[in-house]
Design a protein around this motif. Structure first.
Motif, short mmCIF file in Angstrom:
data_model
loop_
_atom_site.label_atom_id
_atom_site.label_comp_id
_atom_site.label_asym_id
_atom_site.label_seq_id
_atom_site.Cartn_x
_atom_site.Cartn_y
_atom_site.Cartn_z
N THR A 1 0.82 -1.21 0.00
CA THR A 1 0.00 0.00 0.00
C THR A 1 0.86 1.26 0.00
O THR A 1 0.39 2.32 -0.43
CB THR A 1 -0.92 0.01 1.22
OG1 THR A 1 -0.13 -0.12 2.41
CG2 THR A 1 -1.90 -1.16 1.17
N PHE B 1 -5.92 -4.03 4.18
CA PHE B 1 -6.97 -3.09 3.78
C PHE B 1 -8.07 -2.96 4.83
O PHE B 1 -9.18 -2.54 4.53
CB PHE B 1 -7.60 -3.55 2.45
CG PHE B 1 -6.61 -3.65 1.33
CD1 PHE B 1 -6.11 -2.51 0.73
CD2 PHE B 1 -6.18 -4.88 0.88
CE1 PHE B 1 -5.20 -2.60 -0.31
CE2 PHE B 1 -5.26 -4.98 -0.16
CZ PHE B 1 -4.77 -3.84 -0.75
N TYR C 1 -8.02 3.85 4.78
CA TYR C 1 -7.11 3.55 3.68
C TYR C 1 -7.12 4.61 2.59
O TYR C 1 -6.07 5.08 2.14
CB TYR C 1 -7.46 2.17 3.09
CG TYR C 1 -6.55 1.78 1.95
CD1 TYR C 1 -5.31 1.22 2.19
CD2 TYR C 1 -6.94 1.97 0.62
CE1 TYR C 1 -4.46 0.86 1.15
CE2 TYR C 1 -6.11 1.62 -0.42
CZ TYR C 1 -4.88 1.07 -0.16
OH TYR C 1 -4.04 0.73 -1.19
#
Length: 564
Positions: A276, A449, A456
């Protein structure tokens, strides 16, 4: 017409079944058919009856009513694609014709020129009526049937013409100095030094030319005024995004769920679960380029002339509106085309496919497409979004608007703009920390997530890297990408940078965070990632990155420095 039924059977473990039935069947019929089939199998093979219960979890009627050819959006997209294809063909043919005509004129110039004729030409005898264009980019002098290009003139008449040839590639000041030394009339100088302007239609066609675009896309040259290290960051971050999404999506839909459990215990798996942060790299690059290019532009051009104002608040307002409109017009048309394509495709899959689409774009896009057009879709719940994966573009546009305001203010009120950056950073960190504690979020390898809708993809979680990129862009502009850094500073900087990047990616393998540590990690890790990247870009862009790799390209390009 058929009906797709998903059922759960307890015998005593759970078994999930999916069956296709005629549309005339109802909910009870699906269960009856399943029970009777199992009983027949038991009687046939003489097995003991097992206690079983059947639950109908979901059913889906495939009406097949949706058709591409009944949707006006499809015809609009076909018209758009057809127009682009037609413009590409016409633009490519037009550029090929220009190339052929230019080569033909150059060939005629060379064939009609001799050394004896060249020696009889003097610049002081030039007449504006005899100066013509030999090709689209170079000056030419014609005398009767004689056509002389600037390349030949500069090689044969160095004493008289050298300054004119050099002035063509210099800045405006260099051109003016060349004009004074040549002592030519202004009208003749304009004809000699300035190529003919391309018409609007010509520029428009060349924008669609496959030749021009292929050269730009495949070019490996790096301009002298660009920040070369960001290209490497883009490349590796893109690979990281592809790797992480491929593996995580495969794990989500695979049948062997125990394999992921085993894989998560591996140290290198942290590279996937921490993917991420690759998105933060793109936010960082975006802020860096917006800031660097803006300050470079306002240093070269008079903003008052561009905005047709005498300055003040009105000029800044026009400048802000112009920058926002430019970005909107550049991004929105292809964005809306993809949105329409996703909408009609998802409608067809839902109406004709046996599998239910994971996303509900076939419902949300007709209702909430306007949120995407305004780039505010991340402000709404995830279940009400069209193309939820486009969250990056919405956040980046929101950051661009905030960043543009800060940059415009920074031109005249630097410390006020710096204070705004600090306020935004502190607000983002504190907001993210509070939400982390409120939702009891704990970062883990198993679910990178988690709390997607709250943390997020929200702008307050991601704005830190963008603002840090803006700060670095200003520093590179002020230093002109030049800095003399001592070796001991370089060593400490590289160690801190690599340590920060490693801890951010792999720390979850060694530690389990509590509420307070989770709040600190979630709120600061994205900004810490950008700070570590800022060091790498700064030392590489200023020539302190390590070994040097020379590029072979256009003259005047700088060397690129890469980290060792």
């Amino acid at each position: 017409m058929i009906i797709i039924c998903v059922m759960r059977v307890h015998i005593p473990d759970e078994i999930f079944l999916g069956i296709c039935l005629p549309r005339s069947c109802g909910h009870g019929d699906a269960i009856k058919v399943t029970l009777s089939t199992i009983e027949l199998q038991d009687e046939r093979f003489g097995k003991h009856h097992l206690p079983r219960r059947i639950f109908l979890l979901d059913d889906k009627y495939l009406s097949g009513e949706y058709s591409y050819w009944k949707d006006p959006r499809v015809y609009i997209m076909i018209a758009v694609v057809g127009s682009v294809v037609m413009m590409t063909i016409v633009g490519t043919i037009y550029e090929l014709w220009l190339i052929s005509a230019t080569r033909s004129k150059e060939s005629n110039c060379k064939d009609s020129t001799s050394d004896q004729e060249m020696s009889s030409i003097h610049t002081e005898e030039m007449d504006s009526s005899k100066i013509s264009e030999c090709n689209g980019n170079h000056i030419a002098y014609s005398q009767g049937s004689l056509c002389v290009s600037d390349k030949i003139l500069s090689s044969r008449m160095e004493k008289n013409i050298t300054m004119a040839s050099e002035a063509m590639s210099l800045t405006k000041k260099g051109v003016d100095e060349g004009i004074e030394r040549l002592a030519l009339p202004k009208s003749e100088v304009d004809l000699v030094l300035k190529p003919q302007r391309e018409s609007f239609i010509s520029k428009l066609l060349l924008c669609f030319s496959a030749v021009t675009n292929a050269k730009s896309i495949c070019s490996l040259s790096v301009g002298a005024d660009t920040i070369a290290p960001i290209h490497g960051l883009r490349f590796f971050s893109l690979l990281w995004v592809i790797l992480a999404h491929t593996c995580l999506v495969a794990f989500q839909f695979s049948d062997n769920k125990t394999f992921r459990t085993r894989a998560e215990r591996d140290f290198l798996y942290q590279t996937l679960s921490s993917g991420t942060y690759s998105v933060d790299t793109f936010f960082f690059i975006s802020g860096l380029l917006v800031s660097f290019l803006y300050f470079r532009t306002v240093s070269k051009y008079d903003v008052h002339q561009l905005t047709f104002t005498s300055g003040g608040f009105k000029a800044k307002g026009i400048q802000f509106i112009g920058m926002v409109i430019y970005r909107f017009l550049r991004l929105t048309p292809p964005y809306m085309f993809i949105l329409g394509l996703v909408e009609v495709t998802m409608k067809y899959c839902h109406d004709h496919g046996s599998l239910e689409p994971v996303a509900t774009d076939y419902i949300n896009c007709p209702k909430y497409w306007w949120r995407n057009v305004l780039y505010i879709n991340t402000m709404f719940p995830l279940e009400q979004r069209c193309m939820s994966w486009s969250w990056y573009l919405a956040n980046d546009t929101q950051f661009y608007i905030v960043g543009t305001i800060i940059l415009i203010i920074a031109v005249n009120y630097f410390w006020l703009a710096a204070g705004m950056v600090v306020v935004f950073m502190l607000s983002a960190w504190s907001t993210t920390a509070v939400i982390t504690i409120y939702t009891e979020h704990t970062p883990t390898t198993q679910d990178p997530f988690a709390h997607y809708d709250e943390l997020y993809d929200k702008p307050w979680t991601r704005i830190g890297p963008y603002l840090i990129g803006m700060c670095l862009g200003w520093i590179l502009f002020k230093t002109k990408c030049k800095a003399n850094i001592k070796n001991w500073v370089l060593c400490i900087g590289w160690m801190l940078s690599m340590t920060a990047l490693s801890l951010i990616v792999y720390s979850l393998y060694f530690f389990e965070f509590g509420p307070a540590a989770s709040a600190v990690y979630v709120s600061l890790s994205h900004s810490a990632w950008a700070l570590a990247l800022a060091w790498i870009v700064f030392v590489c862009a200023t020539g302190n990155g390590g070994f040097k790799l020379e590029t072979f390209g256009a003259d005047g390009e700088d060397d690129i420095h890469y980290a060792e």
